[in-house]
Design a protein around this motif. Sequence first.
Motif, PDB file in Angstrom:
ATOM      1  N   ARG A 294      28.946  59.312  47.835  1.00 27.66           N
ATOM      2  CA  ARG A 294      30.250  59.258  47.717  1.00 27.66           C
ATOM      3  C   ARG A 294      29.719  60.927  48.250  1.00 27.66           C
TER       4      ARG A 294
ATOM      5  N   LEU B 272      46.838  56.804  60.157  1.00 33.94           N
ATOM      6  CA  LEU B 272      46.845  55.540  59.289  1.00 33.94           C
ATOM      7  C   LEU B 272      47.694  54.261  59.438  1.00 33.94           C
ATOM      8  N   HIS B 273      49.125  54.766  60.042  1.00 33.32           N
ATOM      9  CA  HIS B 273      49.872  53.704  60.507  1.00 33.32           C
ATOM     10  C   HIS B 273      50.552  54.161  61.681  1.00 33.32           C
TER      11      HIS B 273
ATOM     12  N   ARG C 246      50.447  50.009  68.125  1.00 32.86           N
ATOM     13  CA  ARG C 246      49.596  49.403  67.817  1.00 32.86           C
ATOM     14  C   ARG C 246      49.681  48.797  69.563  1.00 32.86           C
TER      15      ARG C 246
ATOM     16  N   ASP D  95      48.714  30.234  42.964  1.00 28.22           N
ATOM     17  CA  ASP D  95      49.796  31.783  42.737  1.00 28.22           C
ATOM     18  C   ASP D  95      49.279  33.424  42.609  1.00 28.22           C
TER      19      ASP D  95
ATOM     20  N   GLY E 295      49.623  35.561  41.040  1.00 28.94           N
ATOM     21  CA  GLY E 295      50.091  36.437  40.027  1.00 28.94           C
ATOM     22  C   GLY E 295      48.481  36.700  39.274  1.00 28.94           C
ATOM     23  N   PRO E 296      48.024  34.960  37.937  1.00 31.68           N
ATOM     24  CA  PRO E 296      47.168  35.484  37.436  1.00 31.68           C
ATOM     25  C   PRO E 296      46.018  36.092  37.458  1.00 31.68           C
TER      26      PRO E 296
ATOM     27  N   GLU F  61      46.040  38.886  39.861  1.00 34.15           N
ATOM     28  CA  GLU F  61      46.179  40.379  39.338  1.00 34.15           C
ATOM     29  C   GLU F  61      46.299  40.747  38.089  1.00 34.15           C
ATOM     30  N   ALA F  62      46.989  39.946  37.571  1.00 34.89           N
ATOM     31  CA  ALA F  62      46.551  40.453  36.074  1.00 34.89           C
ATOM     32  C   ALA F  62      44.869  40.467  35.551  1.00 34.89           C
TER      33      ALA F  62
ATOM     34  N   GLN G 227      42.660  40.949  37.378  1.00 36.53           N
ATOM     35  CA  GLN G 227      41.993  42.575  38.192  1.00 36.53           C
ATOM     36  C   GLN G 227      42.794  43.512  36.569  1.00 36.53           C
ATOM     37  N   SER G 228      43.756  43.081  36.278  1.00 37.97           N
ATOM     38  CA  SER G 228      44.430  44.142  36.162  1.00 37.97           C
ATOM     39  C   SER G 228      43.453  44.632  34.548  1.00 37.97           C
TER      40      SER G 228
END
Lengths: 694, 252
Positions: free
Chosen positions: A386, A450-451, A457, A596, A598-599, A601-602, A604-605
Motif C-alpha cells: 500500500r 472508470l466509467h 463499452r 434478502d 438486507g441482513p 448489509e446490516a 457488514q455495517s
Amino acid sequence: MTQTTDPSPSRRALNRLFFVLAAAVVLVIFAYGWTVTDIDFTVTQQPQRQENVTNALQELLSPNVFTQDYTIQNTTTSFLVTCTDDFSAPATQPNTSAPYIAVEPACGDSSDLVTVRGYNFPPNALARINWIATDGERRIRQVVGVEADNFVTKPDGTFSVQIEVPRIRGTSGETHTIEAQGRFPNGAPHFSETTGVVMERMIETIFLALIATTISILPSAILSFLAAHNLMRSVRIPLGNLLVGFTLLPVGYFFGATLLGALGSFVLNLSSGGIAAPAAGMIVVFGAVASTSRLGSAPQIAPRTPLRSIAMTLVVSVAGVIVIAFVAGLALAIDRLGGDGIVGDITRFIGSLGEIIQLVLVPLCGIVGAVAAASIGGMLTTPLLRQISVSVSHILGAVLGVLGGAILLGMVASIGMSAAWMGLLVPAVVASLSSPLLPQLYSQFTGVGLHPTGSQRVVLTALSWIGGAIGFSATFVLMDVSRAMVEGVLPGREVIVSFAGVEVYAYVAKAMLIGAVVAGIMGGLQGTRANFGIGGVLYSITRTLLNALRSIEPLIMGLVFVIWVGIGPFAGVLALTLHSIASLGKLYSEQIETIDSGPIEALQSTGANRLQTIVYAVVPQIIPSYIAFTMYRWDINVRMSTIIGFVGGGGIGFLLQQQINLLRYRDAGVAVLAIAIVVSILDYASAAIRERYV
Amino acid sequence: MLIIQNLTKIYENGFVALKNINLEIPDGQFVSIIGLSGSGKSTLLRCINRLIDPTAGRILWNGMDITAVSDDELRQIRRRIGMIFQQFNLVKRSSVMTNVLAGRLGYLNPLYSLVNYFPKSEQDRALAALERVGIAEKAYIRASSLSGGQQQRVGIARTLMQEPEMILADEPVASLDPATSHSVMKYLQLLNKEDGLTVLCSLHFLSLARAYADRVIALKDGVLEFDGLPGEIDNDRFKQIYGEDAVEVEIS
C-alpha cells in the motif's frame, strides 16, 4: 411513451406472414422428428408382437410376490385287467375326511373308458391320474377332454374323470393300481424367494441413494457459496496481494506436505497405537485448542498486529493438522476393536473414515500449508504494497505476474497432459489471461476513465474478445494442441529440467513461459494496486464445473466408476454422489442468489467479518430450502439408483436387468412393483417434508 | 467530528449519485438528511461506513480517513458506527436475541461466534439492549412474528450492541405508520440526548426532521442544496428542494 394504437394494416400483414412462417417451421421440425424417431404404428398392429407384449405384460402384472408350499398325496384303488365272472368291485370307504377314489367299472379291457371318481380332494386343485402296472412303472393317463397331464378338481373337492385303460401287452388277468395324485396346500401362503431377494436389493438401493445424497450435502453446500453470484461478485482483492499469495501457494504446499505431513503422520501413528498414546495426544490437542482460543478471545479493540495474526495462522494450521490426524488415528484404533453385527458395522465404518483421512493426510497438509503461506504472505506484504509508489507497483506487478503466470500455467499444463482434449485447457486459460490486455491498453492510451460511455463499452468488449482470441489461437499453435486433438496422442514427456526430484517436462515449461509472458505484461500494466475480481473468477470456474458435471448423466458416470471400482453398489454411490454434488450445488447456489440482501448489509455495517456475515445473515435464510432440495434430491437419487444397476452400479436395477434378460417377467414384476411402491412413498414423503419447509 | 470532503460517487452504470459533497458534523449532533427519492441520501450514508465505496473524496472521522483504511481497520471503524435500515434488515427466521447478538459479532472471537456461542456477558448485554427499547419479553421469538415498529426497535437494539459513537439511519420510519414512526424517532432522540451519539438520519417527511433534528441537510440530484436549521426551511426553500409541484404533508 406513446399511446398504444391498433397496428397499421401493413404491420398486421407482416405479423400474419410471420405467424404462417413460424407454423411452417414448426411443421418441418415436427415432421423431421417423426422420421428420425422411427414412429411406425403398423408395427404395433402385428399379431406376433401383440401376442408377445400381451404375454410379457401379463407376467409383469402377475408378480410372484407370494408363494404356496404343496405336498402331493397319492390315493390308490385297484383295477382288474380283463373282467372275470367272479370279479366283484372292491368296496370303497365313503364318508371319511381322507381323500379316496373309486373306479367304475373296476375291471375292463385295454382301450376301455373307465370313470375315476375322487372325494375329499382340495377344491380347484391340480390332480393327475397314474396307471401302475405290475412292473411298478407310473404311466400318466391323460383325462379324456383335457390336453394336459393335470386336471382341476371341482369346487367341492371331488372329481369325476374318464380315462382309457392303457394297452400293455400280456397283462390280462393282472390287478393294476390306479393312483390319483392330488396337490394339497401345505401351510399358509407366504412371500416368495424372489420377494426376499428383491427386498434385500431394495434396501441396498435405498441406502445407495441415502449415502450418495448425504455425502454430497457438504461439498455441494460449500460449492454453492462459490457459485452464488450475489456473494462472489463483490469479492475483490488488490492484484498485488493475490499474486503474492498465489506465488506462495506452491512453496506453502511443499512445506505443508513435508513438515505438517510428517507431524500429521506422527500424530496419526501415535493415536492409532493404543490407549495411552491417544490420551497423551488428547492433552496436546486440548493444549493447542486452549492456546488458540486464548490468542483470539481477547476483545480486539486495537487492530490486530501482523505478528499476532501470523502466529495465529501458524498455530491454527498446526493445531488443525494435529486434530485431524489425531481423530483419524483414533478411528483406525477403533477399527481394530472389531466386533460382530451392527457393532462391527460401526467400527468398520469409523475405520474406513479414518482410512480416507489417512489417504489424503499429506495432500491435505500441503493444502493447509499453501493456504497458511498465502495468507501469511498477504499479511506481511499488504502494508508494503500500500505504500509503494505507482511506478514501483507496476514493476512489482510485472515481476509477480511473471511468477504467478508461470505457476498457474504450470499447473494447468500438468492437467492438460492427462488427455488429448484436456490440452485445450492451456489455450483457454491463456485466453482468459490475455483478454483484458487490449482493453487495458486502449483505456490507457485513449484515456477512457472508470466509467466508459456506451460506444466505448462496445469497443472494450470487442477488444477483450479479440485479445482472448489471439491468446487462444497463439497458444493453440505454440502448444501444438491440434495434433493432439486429431491424433489423440498425448504431449511428449521429454524432461528438460530436473531438480530436487521434481522433473519439468518441455511441454509444461513451454506453457509456463507463455503464462509468464502474458501474465507479466498484464501484471505490469495493471500494477499491484489494481483491484482484481477474484470472486467473479471463482464464481465462473465453479459454475462451469458444476454445469459440465451436471450435463453428464449418472448412468454414464456409473459406467466409468464400474471400470474403476468394479460392479457393485460402490460404483453406483460414487456416480450418484458426483452428480448430486453438481445438481445440489447449482440448486443451493440459486437459493443463495434469491435471499434478502438486507441482513448481509446490516451485518457488514456492524463490523462482522465475511465468514460471520455468511453464518448469521445467509445461512439462516437458506436452511429451509436446503432441506427441501436435499429431500428432493434423495427422491431423485432413489429413482436413479433403481436403474443405475443396469450399468453395473448395484441396487435393484442389477437384479431387474438379470430377470429381464432371463425372460423371467413374473420375477421382474416383483422388482417393478417394489420400485413403484418405494418411489411413490418417497415421492409423497419428500413432498410432505418440502411443504413443511417452503 | 465527521468531516466529508469533496465526496463524489459515480455508479458503474455511470449514474452520478453524489457530486462534490462537503460537510462537517460535530459529535453529538442530530442531523436529518432530506431530499427526493434518488437524490443520494442512502448513498451518502452508505459511503460513510463504506458499504458503498466512494469514487472520489475523503471521509475523516475522529482523525481517521475512512476511505483509505485497510479491511481490518474498516471493520474496527464499522463497529463504532451503527446503522438502521428502512427495511429493518433483520434475519426474519432467527430469534430476536440472535439478531441482537449479531450486532456484537465485530467484537467477538470469530471461532466461537461461528458455532453460535455467545458468552453470558454478551447475552446480558443483549437483554439490556432489548430492555432499553422496551421489547425484552420478545427476546426468544422469531423476528418475523414482530410488527414493523417492533422490528425496527430490534434493529436499534442490534445497533446498541456495537456501543456506537454514531448512528446512520437510512429512512428508519419510511415503512412504518405515523404513530410508530414517532416512537422509533423518539428512541433515536433518546440515544442522541442520553448517550450523546451523533445521529445522521435520512427522512422523507420534513415534519419529522423539524420535530427531531438539530440540523437539516437537503440533497437534490446528488448536490448539497441546503444545510441549516430546521426552522430555516420556508415555502421557497421547500419548493427548491422538492420541486415546484410538491406540497408539504404533515405527519402527525
